[in-house]
Design a protein around this motif. Structure first.
Motif, mmCIF file in Angstrom:
data_model
loop_
_atom_site.group_PDB
_atom_site.id
_atom_site.type_symbol
_atom_site.label_atom_id
_atom_site.label_comp_id
_atom_site.label_asym_id
_atom_site.label_seq_id
_atom_site.Cartn_x
_atom_site.Cartn_y
_atom_site.Cartn_z
ATOM 1 N N GLY A 35 0.815 -1.211 0.000
ATOM 2 C CA GLY A 35 0.000 0.000 0.000
ATOM 3 C C GLY A 35 0.849 1.261 0.000
ATOM 4 N N LYS A 36 0.320 2.304 0.618
ATOM 5 C CA LYS A 36 0.994 3.602 0.615
ATOM 6 C C LYS A 36 2.069 3.668 1.702
ATOM 7 N N ASP A 78 6.510 10.006 -1.254
ATOM 8 C CA ASP A 78 5.372 9.084 -1.216
ATOM 9 C C ASP A 78 5.475 8.031 -2.324
ATOM 10 N N GLU A 86 3.411 4.048 -3.536
ATOM 11 C CA GLU A 86 2.333 3.077 -3.290
ATOM 12 C C GLU A 86 2.682 1.779 -4.004
#
Length: 265
Positions: free
Chosen positions: A138-139, A146, A148
């Motif tokens: 996921g993130k 950032d 993902e």
């Protein structure tokens, strides 16, 4: 703001193209090795994050030297399908999904790496396989950037929102794909459709380098036609003949051979 190419740098072994967007830089390292491998570095404000490793000595040394010129620490790297070269990242945190960790340790990624090591010998670091030490999904945010991770079973795709980009192992606008079954064709088509739906500007691949939505469109066409051809052929030779007629200018004849062997066991 779209991605901007800042410059291209020729190394002793390979070439780096530098992109910039949202105050970050993306370094695409085309090794020019026997496998046409490509590795990436995301440059954040204070640190560097790697994506995949080059696999041959001269490229690993060039990669290390280039990192030193950037003047920022690199303590983090994502590994998915290219784990050879662990000695060159000692002490780094290695990220990946649980499925990728198992694949690198003893699954598909390890089997391919071992086979390439036998084929290429000591210049290929197949006996020096990285271990995924940090299982994530996921993130996640690493060094202020950032990401993902999109789980694909034994592998994963890696979204980099700052560049409106996604890393995936292989796409190839005009290259045959390795397809193991009709179900695999459907799964790959769904994955590529996801790239289209998300509207990623950059598709980062380990063998084709940086591609775009034109490659996505062509791959979707390729997969749809490949499935139709496969359903209408009764043996591998007929399939390959039909594929060569449908895609006469495609590279990756060895990939087509592998697909034909898998579809018509």
């Amino acid at each position: 703001m779209a991605n901007k190419i800042l410059n291209t740098i020729t190394l002793n072994a390979g070439t780096v193209t530098v992109y910039e967007n949202n105050g970050l830089k993306l370094h695409s390292f085309a090794t020019g090795d026997a496998l046409a491998d490509v590795a990436y570095i995301v440059e954040g404000k204070d640190a560097l994050i790697g994506i995949e490793l080059p696999a041959f000595t001269e490229n690993l040394e060039a990669w290390q030297g280039y990192i030193k010129t950037l003047g920022k620490p690199m303590q983090d790297i994502f590994i998915c399908c290219h784990p050879a070269g662990a000695d060159y990242i000692k002490g780094m945190r290695v990220y990946g999904t649980a499925g990728a960790k198992a694949s690198v340790a003893g699954g598909t990624a390890r089997a391919i790496t071992d086979g390439l090591a036998q084929a290429f010998g000591s210049g290929f670091h197949g006996s020096d396989v990285a271990e995924i030490t940090n299982v994530v999904s996921g993130k996640v945010q690493i060094a202020g950037v950032d990401f993902e991770l999109l789980d694909c079973g034994e592998s994963y795709d890696l979204v980099i929102p700052a560049f409106n980009a996604v890393y995936t192992h292989m796409l190839g606008k005009n290259t045959h794909s390795i397809l193991g079954s009709l179900a695999h064709i459907d799964a790959f088509a769904a994955e590529v459709q996801g790239f289209k739906d998300a509207g990623y500007e950059l598709i980062l691949t380990s063998h084709g380098g940086v591609e775009g939505q034109d490659a996505v469109e062509e791959k979707l066409r390729y997969l749809a036609e490949t499935k139709t051809i496969a359903q209408n052929c009764t043996n591998a030779n007929a399939f390959k003949t039909a594929m060569q007629k449908a895609f006469p200018n495609y590279d990756g004849a060895n990939y087509l051979d592998m697909t034909a062997a898998a579809l018509y066991k």
